[in-house]
Design a protein around this motif. Structure first.
Motif, PDB file in Angstrom:
ATOM      1  N   GLY A  20      42.314  30.836  12.258  1.00 38.42           N
ATOM      2  CA  GLY A  20      41.474  30.311  13.322  1.00 38.42           C
ATOM      3  C   GLY A  20      40.167  29.800  12.748  1.00 38.42           C
ATOM      4  O   GLY A  20      39.724  30.243  11.686  1.00 38.42           O
ATOM      5  N   SER A  37      43.183  26.794  16.051  1.00 32.94           N
ATOM      6  CA  SER A  37      43.997  27.622  15.166  1.00 32.94           C
ATOM      7  C   SER A  37      45.080  26.796  14.494  1.00 32.94           C
ATOM      8  O   SER A  37      45.399  25.695  14.932  1.00 32.94           O
ATOM      9  CB  SER A  37      44.633  28.767  15.954  1.00 32.94           C
ATOM     10  N   GLU A 134      41.203  33.166  17.957  1.00 34.91           N
ATOM     11  CA  GLU A 134      42.161  32.054  17.930  1.00 34.91           C
ATOM     12  C   GLU A 134      43.348  32.388  17.028  1.00 34.91           C
ATOM     13  O   GLU A 134      44.493  32.086  17.372  1.00 34.91           O
ATOM     14  CB  GLU A 134      41.472  30.766  17.465  1.00 34.91           C
ATOM     15  N   LYS A 137      45.488  34.939  18.906  1.00 37.48           N
ATOM     16  CA  LYS A 137      46.231  34.305  20.017  1.00 37.48           C
ATOM     17  C   LYS A 137      47.437  33.538  19.488  1.00 37.48           C
ATOM     18  O   LYS A 137      48.530  33.614  20.062  1.00 37.48           O
ATOM     19  CB  LYS A 137      45.311  33.342  20.799  1.00 37.48           C
TER      20      LYS A 137
END
Length: 143
Positions: A20, A37, A134, A137
């Motif tokens: 990220g 990302s 990021e 995720k």
């Protein structure tokens, strides 16, 4: 020339792995954040990607103070890039990103400053949080 500050950070889980990047642009009290990302990347690529993405937002030449916790990025921007250009990046990594950086940075005056990571620097801590979030995720979306 407008004087702006850019704060950047990159994160990578397992390096290489899910990465990220994040930036904060600051101009006269106005703040803009950006983040994203990539899969199968490295922390060094994410550090540089954060700077590139921040430069893409600028619409005119600026005098930029870049704050990063990456000594590699700071020294590369301030010193090493000029030699790399002369040697056509022989033996260097992330040449694609460095060439993109060169293209985007030509109209700006950029001075990089290294800040110690995880040392209470507000903007650096925020970028670290955004970049790591990021990466997490993306990792969670692939599981």
């Amino acid at each position: 020339m407008k004087k702006i500050e850019i704060y950047t950070d990159g994160s990578c889980l397992n390096n290489p792995g899910f990465g990220g990047w994040a930036y904060i642009l600051s101009y006269k009290g106005h703040i803009k954040e950006g983040f994203g990302s990539e899969a199968n990347t490295t922390n060094n690529r994410m550090e540089l990607k954060a700077l590139i993405e921040a430069l893409k937002v600028l619409k005119e030449p600026c005098e930029i103070s870049l704050f990063t916790d990456s000594e590699l990025l700071a020294k590369s921007v301030n010193e090493w890039i000029f030699k790399w250009i002369k040697t056509n990046f022989k033996g260097k990594k992330n040449v694609d990103l460095w060439q993109e950086y060169i293209k985007l940075s030509q109209i700006h005056s950029i001075k990089a400053f290294w800040v110690k990571a995880h040392n209470g620097h507000k903007e650096n801590e925020r970028c670290d949080f955004l970049a790591r979030n990021e990466a997490l995720k993306l990792q969670n979306s692939m599981e």
